[in-house]
Design a protein around this motif. Structure first.
Motif, PDB file in Angstrom:
ATOM      1  N   CYS A  16     -10.401 -37.172  44.326  1.00  0.00           N
ATOM      2  CA  CYS A  16     -10.364 -38.285  43.281  1.00  0.00           C
ATOM      3  C   CYS A  16     -10.466 -38.382  42.038  1.00  0.00           C
ATOM      4  N   ALA A  17     -10.748 -37.256  41.530  1.00  0.00           N
ATOM      5  CA  ALA A  17     -10.703 -37.095  40.089  1.00  0.00           C
ATOM      6  C   ALA A  17      -9.547 -36.215  39.481  1.00  0.00           C
ATOM      7  N   ALA A  18      -8.561 -36.022  40.313  1.00  0.00           N
ATOM      8  CA  ALA A  18      -7.419 -35.299  39.813  1.00  0.00           C
ATOM      9  C   ALA A  18      -6.118 -36.242  39.786  1.00  0.00           C
ATOM     10  N   PRO A  19      -5.505 -37.039  38.770  1.00  0.00           N
ATOM     11  CA  PRO A  19      -6.047 -36.983  37.577  1.00  0.00           C
ATOM     12  C   PRO A  19      -7.435 -38.124  37.456  1.00  0.00           C
ATOM     13  N   ALA A  20      -8.366 -37.706  36.539  1.00  0.00           N
ATOM     14  CA  ALA A  20      -9.636 -38.514  36.656  1.00  0.00           C
ATOM     15  C   ALA A  20      -9.579 -40.082  36.301  1.00  0.00           C
ATOM     16  N   TRP A  21      -8.280 -40.490  35.618  1.00  0.00           N
ATOM     17  CA  TRP A  21      -8.209 -41.864  35.294  1.00  0.00           C
ATOM     18  C   TRP A  21      -7.433 -42.663  36.562  1.00  0.00           C
ATOM     19  N   ALA A  22      -7.162 -41.841  37.490  1.00  0.00           N
ATOM     20  CA  ALA A  22      -6.379 -42.647  38.512  1.00  0.00           C
ATOM     21  C   ALA A  22      -7.134 -43.643  39.386  1.00  0.00           C
ATOM     22  N   GLU A  23      -6.659 -44.591  39.481  1.00  0.00           N
ATOM     23  CA  GLU A  23      -7.247 -45.720  40.311  1.00  0.00           C
ATOM     24  C   GLU A  23      -6.734 -45.808  41.802  1.00  0.00           C
ATOM     25  N   TRP A  24      -5.657 -45.469  42.085  1.00  0.00           N
ATOM     26  CA  TRP A  24      -5.059 -45.297  43.454  1.00  0.00           C
ATOM     27  C   TRP A  24      -4.201 -43.707  43.524  1.00  0.00           C
ATOM     28  N   GLN A  25      -4.614 -43.034  44.468  1.00  0.00           N
ATOM     29  CA  GLN A  25      -4.024 -41.925  44.906  1.00  0.00           C
ATOM     30  C   GLN A  25      -2.880 -42.115  46.105  1.00  0.00           C
ATOM     31  N   LEU A  26      -1.759 -41.361  45.920  1.00  0.00           N
ATOM     32  CA  LEU A  26      -0.579 -41.692  47.091  1.00  0.00           C
ATOM     33  C   LEU A  26      -1.123 -40.723  48.285  1.00  0.00           C
ATOM     34  N   VAL A  27      -0.942 -41.306  49.459  1.00  0.00           N
ATOM     35  CA  VAL A  27      -1.197 -40.675  50.797  1.00  0.00           C
ATOM     36  C   VAL A  27       0.060 -40.032  51.206  1.00  0.00           C
ATOM     37  N   GLY A  28       0.348 -38.702  50.959  1.00  0.00           N
ATOM     38  CA  GLY A  28       1.662 -38.035  51.071  1.00  0.00           C
ATOM     39  C   GLY A  28       1.890 -38.214  52.805  1.00  0.00           C
ATOM     40  N   GLU A  29       0.945 -37.988  53.594  1.00  0.00           N
ATOM     41  CA  GLU A  29       1.209 -37.916  55.241  1.00  0.00           C
ATOM     42  C   GLU A  29       1.830 -39.078  55.648  1.00  0.00           C
ATOM     43  N   THR A  30       1.646 -40.298  55.037  1.00  0.00           N
ATOM     44  CA  THR A  30       1.948 -41.657  55.401  1.00  0.00           C
ATOM     45  C   THR A  30       2.909 -42.345  54.720  1.00  0.00           C
ATOM     46  N   SER A  31       3.483 -41.708  53.763  1.00  0.00           N
ATOM     47  CA  SER A  31       4.558 -42.041  52.767  1.00  0.00           C
ATOM     48  C   SER A  31       5.956 -41.201  52.823  1.00  0.00           C
ATOM     49  N   SER A  32       7.142 -42.099  52.479  1.00  0.00           N
ATOM     50  CA  SER A  32       7.980 -41.496  52.831  1.00  0.00           C
ATOM     51  C   SER A  32       8.908 -41.649  51.771  1.00  0.00           C
ATOM     52  N   LEU A  33      10.083 -40.702  51.420  1.00  0.00           N
ATOM     53  CA  LEU A  33      11.040 -41.087  50.521  1.00  0.00           C
ATOM     54  C   LEU A  33      12.431 -40.243  51.093  1.00  0.00           C
ATOM     55  N   SER A  34      13.435 -40.996  51.352  1.00  0.00           N
ATOM     56  CA  SER A  34      14.625 -40.745  51.810  1.00  0.00           C
ATOM     57  C   SER A  34      15.676 -41.308  51.454  1.00  0.00           C
ATOM     58  N   PHE A  35      16.962 -40.242  51.493  1.00  0.00           N
ATOM     59  CA  PHE A  35      18.057 -40.622  51.003  1.00  0.00           C
ATOM     60  C   PHE A  35      19.100 -40.670  51.920  1.00  0.00           C
ATOM     61  N   VAL A  36      20.462 -41.208  51.727  1.00  0.00           N
ATOM     62  CA  VAL A  36      21.663 -41.098  52.773  1.00  0.00           C
ATOM     63  C   VAL A  36      22.751 -40.524  51.912  1.00  0.00           C
ATOM     64  N   SER A  37      23.204 -39.345  52.630  1.00  0.00           N
ATOM     65  CA  SER A  37      24.655 -38.713  52.163  1.00  0.00           C
ATOM     66  C   SER A  37      25.852 -39.214  53.032  1.00  0.00           C
ATOM     67  N   LEU A  38      26.850 -39.035  52.465  1.00  0.00           N
ATOM     68  CA  LEU A  38      28.067 -39.732  52.825  1.00  0.00           C
ATOM     69  C   LEU A  38      29.209 -38.810  52.947  1.00  0.00           C
ATOM     70  N   LYS A  39      29.457 -38.083  54.108  1.00  0.00           N
ATOM     71  CA  LYS A  39      30.650 -36.968  53.964  1.00  0.00           C
ATOM     72  C   LYS A  39      31.813 -37.324  54.745  1.00  0.00           C
ATOM     73  N   ASN A  40      32.878 -36.832  54.413  1.00  0.00           N
ATOM     74  CA  ASN A  40      34.306 -36.977  55.275  1.00  0.00           C
ATOM     75  C   ASN A  40      34.582 -38.485  55.342  1.00  0.00           C
ATOM     76  N   VAL A  41      34.413 -39.158  54.439  1.00  0.00           N
ATOM     77  CA  VAL A  41      34.470 -40.571  54.277  1.00  0.00           C
ATOM     78  C   VAL A  41      33.679 -41.416  54.822  1.00  0.00           C
ATOM     79  N   ASP A  42      33.267 -41.088  56.263  1.00  0.00           N
ATOM     80  CA  ASP A  42      32.649 -42.386  56.953  1.00  0.00           C
ATOM     81  C   ASP A  42      31.281 -41.692  57.834  1.00  0.00           C
ATOM     82  N   VAL A  43      30.982 -40.380  57.385  1.00  0.00           N
ATOM     83  CA  VAL A  43      29.914 -39.741  58.209  1.00  0.00           C
ATOM     84  C   VAL A  43      28.683 -39.867  57.583  1.00  0.00           C
ATOM     85  N   ALA A  44      27.678 -40.719  57.630  1.00  0.00           N
ATOM     86  CA  ALA A  44      26.495 -40.878  56.988  1.00  0.00           C
ATOM     87  C   ALA A  44      25.239 -40.222  57.673  1.00  0.00           C
ATOM     88  N   GLU A  45      24.336 -39.607  56.918  1.00  0.00           N
ATOM     89  CA  GLU A  45      23.179 -38.725  57.363  1.00  0.00           C
ATOM     90  C   GLU A  45      21.884 -39.160  56.326  1.00  0.00           C
TER      91      GLU A  45
END
Length: 195
Positions: A16-45
């Motif tokens: 909770c003190a790293a960084p010491a000025w932080a008011e809110w900390q990210l909870v990595g286990e319940t957060s997500s960052l995703s992206f989509v790739s498109l290959k061969n014109v119309d195959v999305a993943e």
């Protein structure tokens, strides 16, 4: 044998003190960052990053760090190739998004309420800096945590980010007709107060 709860307090104080000025900390286990790739014109993943960390200070300054080697495309050899050729994870282990939100807007939120914000941020990636305008929905959930969700995809360009050559290398290695240079990114981030 589990350690007594009293022995965990020093660890909690450090987190909770790293960084010491932080008011809110990210909870990595319940957060997500995703992206989509498109290959061969119309195959999305859909892909994601599994290791995120970050914080929001009491003045609204925020940082989100994304570990490049944590890219998860569901295919281990492809993970390695993306990390090497596109993300340059060996040289640049992390990408960082930083900026500032209107802190009073967050402070005014009651449990169950949400607010839409247009956040101005910077993406620091492979030695370059890319400005971002990110529409988000911030909600205060039942346990008092903040849930920050992208209201629309963030559209990144491999060419703008300087990784078009790496994307072309992936295409050649995989024997694909094409891989789109446009990359939509989505996120859902949970922050808990660290008092």
């Amino acid at each position: 044998m589990k350690a007594p709860l009293a022995n965990l307090w020093p660890l909690l104080l450090v987190l909770c003190a790293a960084p010491a000025w932080a008011e809110w900390q990210l909870v990595g286990e319940t957060s997500s960052l995703s992206f989509v790739s498109l290959k061969n014109v119309d195959v999305a993943e859909a892909h994601r990053f599994t290791e995120l960390s970050g914080s929001v200070a009491d003045d609204g300054a925020f940082e989100l760090d994304i570990r490049a080697a944590s890219v998860d495309t569901k295919i281990p050899i492809r993970d390695e190739r993306v990390a090497e050729h596109v993300l340059a994870a060996g040289e640049y282990p992390f990408a960082r998004v930083s900026g500032r939100v209107e802190a009073p807007a967050l402070d005014r939120l009651a449990v169950g309420e949400s607010v839409g914000l247009e956040v101005t941020a910077e993406l620091q990636f492979r030695g370059g800096v890319t400005p971002l305008a990110v529409p988000v929905q911030v909600s205060k959930v039942a346990d008092g945590a903040l849930q920050v969700v992208s209201q629309a995809p963030i559209l990144l360009s491999a060419r703008t980010l300087g990784v078009a050559e790496g994307v072309d290398a992936l295409r050649e290695i995989a024997g694909l007709e094409s891989i789109s240079m446009a990359v939509p990114v989505y996120f859902s981030l949970r922050f808990e107060r660290c008092d």
